[in-house]
Design a protein around this motif. Structure first.
Motif, mmCIF file in Angstrom:
data_model
loop_
_atom_site.group_PDB
_atom_site.id
_atom_site.type_symbol
_atom_site.label_atom_id
_atom_site.label_comp_id
_atom_site.label_asym_id
_atom_site.label_seq_id
_atom_site.Cartn_x
_atom_site.Cartn_y
_atom_site.Cartn_z
ATOM 1 N N LYS A 32 0.834 -1.210 0.000
ATOM 2 C CA LYS A 32 0.000 0.000 0.000
ATOM 3 C C LYS A 32 0.861 1.250 0.000
ATOM 4 O O LYS A 32 1.870 1.326 0.703
ATOM 5 N N ARG A 65 0.502 5.792 0.006
ATOM 6 C CA ARG A 65 -0.336 6.809 0.653
ATOM 7 C C ARG A 65 -1.621 7.024 -0.133
ATOM 8 O O ARG A 65 -1.688 6.743 -1.316
ATOM 9 N N LYS A 103 11.573 9.325 -7.770
ATOM 10 C CA LYS A 103 11.215 8.788 -6.457
ATOM 11 C C LYS A 103 12.165 7.664 -6.041
ATOM 12 O O LYS A 103 12.324 6.677 -6.758
HETATM 13 O O1 LIG Z 1 5.030 6.410 -1.415
HETATM 14 C C1 LIG Z 1 4.061 6.009 -0.767
HETATM 15 O O2 LIG Z 1 2.897 6.275 -1.105
HETATM 16 C C2 LIG Z 1 4.316 5.196 0.469
HETATM 17 C C3 LIG Z 1 4.820 3.829 0.108
HETATM 18 C C4 LIG Z 1 5.020 2.943 1.327
HETATM 19 C C5 LIG Z 1 5.345 1.524 0.933
HETATM 20 C C6 LIG Z 1 5.741 0.695 2.110
HETATM 21 S S1 LIG Z 1 6.475 -0.833 1.629
HETATM 22 C C7 LIG Z 1 6.413 -1.401 3.284
HETATM 23 C C8 LIG Z 1 5.088 -0.955 3.853
HETATM 24 N N1 LIG Z 1 4.036 -1.897 3.545
HETATM 25 C C9 LIG Z 1 3.107 -1.380 2.729
HETATM 26 O O3 LIG Z 1 2.097 -1.980 2.303
HETATM 27 N N2 LIG Z 1 3.424 -0.117 2.425
HETATM 28 C C10 LIG Z 1 4.635 0.313 3.086
#
Ligand SMILES: O=C(O)CCCC[C@@H]1SC[C@@H]2NC(=O)N[C@@H]21
Length: 266
Positions: free
Chosen positions: A44, A46, A119
């Motif tokens: 996931k 943001r 990014k």
């Molecule tokens: O850039 C973003 O929107 C945030 C990304 C965050 C990803 C990390 S990977 C480990 C943790 N588990 C997830 O499902 N998401 C975060």
């Protein structure tokens, strides 16, 4: 120094954030836990976005940690975690933060890492307080593009033997380990030390340092997701709670949530 929290490694999971959140909801979290996955099948990002990762070159981990602070006092935490990622990468590569800055590493408010505008990683913080007498448990998830980290390393010719020696100290029984493991441990250590400073001093302690890494400081930007319409202005750093300061016609407003983008000048 080695991490104080419980370390967990899994090959595949849906989301390391969701794994730890489920345990928090079930009342199973007692001590801080860091969980790393080689692969996430439902990562996931943001704002409900999907976080796609590739086991070959993405590092995905989450740290669940208790906080004894009010929601207001926790508002700058995601910015502090951005600084912790920078310090962790510097430690893992055996180089200074200044060298990383020279290589184009920056932070994009509120929680992205950029390398020369691309990014490099993102941070997702979730969690809450089960009842008024319990701490607030936050799960801080980081997704990092390791290919870019390794490019920095190649550019700088980081010292491989330093890395091996430090790894041996951290994990004496481990004969060989991938770079990912070492980077992960350095990141966790850095998360822990930054969280300890944040707990003691609050975000104000980091305000000046964050500004030095701010990708958009002084630039024309617009913010979406903060209200019905995008808000534009000149990004002017952050205040002592971590809110973004936006200059509009000589007035400064504080933005507490949203997505920042560069405004294309016509
Ligand atoms: O850039 C973003 O929107 C945030 C990304 C965050 C990803 C990390 S990977 C480990 C943790 N588990 C997830 O499902 N998401 C975060």
């Amino acid at each position: 120094m080695s991490p104080n929290c419980i370390l967990e490694r899994v090959a595949t999971t849906k989301s390391t954030n969701d794994d730890l959140l489920a345990r928090w909801r079930a009342g199973e979290l007692i001590d801080p836990v860091a969980r790393i996955a080689r692969e996430q099948t439902a990562g996931k990002g943001r704002a409900g976005r999907v976080w796609l990762s590739n086991p070959e070159d993405t590092l995905c981990f989450s740290l669940a940690h208790p906080f004894y602070k009010s929601p207001n006092e926790l508002s700058g935490l995601s910015l502090v975690i951005g600084l912790a990622v920078i310090a962790g990468i510097a430690a893992a590569l055996g180089i200074s933060e200044t060298a990383l800055h020279r290589q184009g590493l920056r932070l994009k408010w509120p929680n992205d890492l950029l390398i020369n505008s691309a990014k490099l990683g993102g941070i997702l913080i979730e969690g809450g307080q089960a009842n008024p007498s319990s701490p607030t448990w936050l799960v801080m998830g980081l997704g990092l593009n390791l290919r870019n980290v390794n490019i920095i390393k190649q550019h700088l010719g980081a010292n491989a033997s330093l890395e091996a020696a430090a790894l041996d100290q951290l994990m004496p029984n481990q004969m060989t380990a991938p770079d990912t493991e070492f980077i992960w441990l350095k990141l966790i250590e850095s998360f822990e030390s930054h969280i300890a400073q944040f707990t003691q001093h609050g975000f104000g302690h980091f305000q000046h340092r964050w500004k030095q890494w701010d990708a958009y400081d002084g630039l024309a930007v617009y913010i979406s997701g903060a209200g019905k319409e995008p808000i534009s202005g000149i990004a002017s750093g952050v205040n002592d709670t971590g809110a973004l300061l936006l200059n509009q016609n000589n007035k400064t407003i504080a933005i507490h949530a949203g997505d920042i983008s560069l405004r294309v000048q016509s």
